[in-house]
Design a protein around this motif. Structure first.
Motif: not given
Length: 240
Positions: A17-27, A33-38, A122-129
């Motif tokens: 969820i944080p990762f996906f929201l980061g992708m929605v918010g940041g574009g 793809i490689p970031l999420f798999l990693g 896990f929320s840091v994953g949203g920042l990276a995304s």
């Protein structure tokens, strides 16, 4: 060879969820793809690391650390090559990982503090995304980070109050108190009308407590609750 999957079902929502929201918010970007798999395989590698610290079935868990670790490194190297600043996010996770190792060593993985540390990771994953899409961390990035922490802290309170701490009245009142102020905290920190994504959390914390729900039912309800949060937050971010 049977694939090893960590039996931490609640962690999957925190991972995605944080990762996906980061992708929605940041574009969205192909580099997600490689970031999420990693990110996924890094999570898969950390669980057997915790088991190694406990000195449990060393040969078995060492094998899975190697398998998942190498796959994770491969994908992360691809995205770091394109976005070198992501290395800083990796370094920021080290202190939190050490805390997780400490609790694993003490065999207190389920400690509430350890849960909060995992939620932050896990929320840091949203920042990276978000960084991969936007190329910087602005107010919206931190909004996603903070709102994710607030939401999943509620999940930690609720699940513990229903299972491990179900006979602990003090913990019950802590959970109820947190869920009472949760919507107000979310609004104070910028949620606006997206506060509706938090309302089901408060309702289930109050009305489900004390009911004889199986662990599977608790997990299913949390999946539904997390999905509501994800949908509401995504619509909110897109509309801004």
């Amino acid at each position: 060879m049977k694939i090893f999957i960590p039996k931490q079902h609640g962690a999957w929502a925190m991972l995605v969820i944080p990762f996906f929201l980061g992708m929605v918010g940041g574009g969205a970007d192909v580099k997600h793809i490689p970031l999420f798999l990693g990110w996924l395989f890094l999570y898969l590698a950390t669980f057997p690391v915790m088991m190694l610290v406990k000195k449990k079935n060393i040969a078995y868990y060492r094998k899975w650390v190697a398998i998942y670790g190498m796959i994770s490194i491969l994908f992360l190297l691809i995205v770091v090559w394109a976005v070198p600043m992501l290395i800083l996010f990796g370094f920021s996770l080290v202190p939190f990982f050490l805390v997780n190792l400490f609790y694993a060593k003490k065999n207190h993985d389920r400690a509430f503090v350890n849960d909060i540390v995992a939620i932050i990771v896990f929320s840091v994953g949203g920042l990276a995304s978000y960084w991969v899409g936007e190329g910087r961390l602005d107010g919206w990035a931190w909004f996603i980070f903070i709102q994710s922490i607030l939401f999943f802290m509620g999940s930690a309170f609720y699940v513990k109050s229903m299972i491990r701490e179900k006979n602990n009245k003090q913990f019950k009142y802590c959970s109820w108190g947190y869920h009472l102020i949760l919507p107000f905290l979310a609004v104070m920190l910028g949620a606006g009308w997206a506060v509706f994504g938090f309302i089901p959390s408060s309702l289930r914390a109050w009305f489900f407590y004390g009911k004889k729900l199986s662990i599977m039912k608790i997990g299913i309800y949390e999946l539904v609750n997390s999905s509501i949060f994800l949908i509401v937050m995504s619509i909110f971010l897109i509309s801004m």
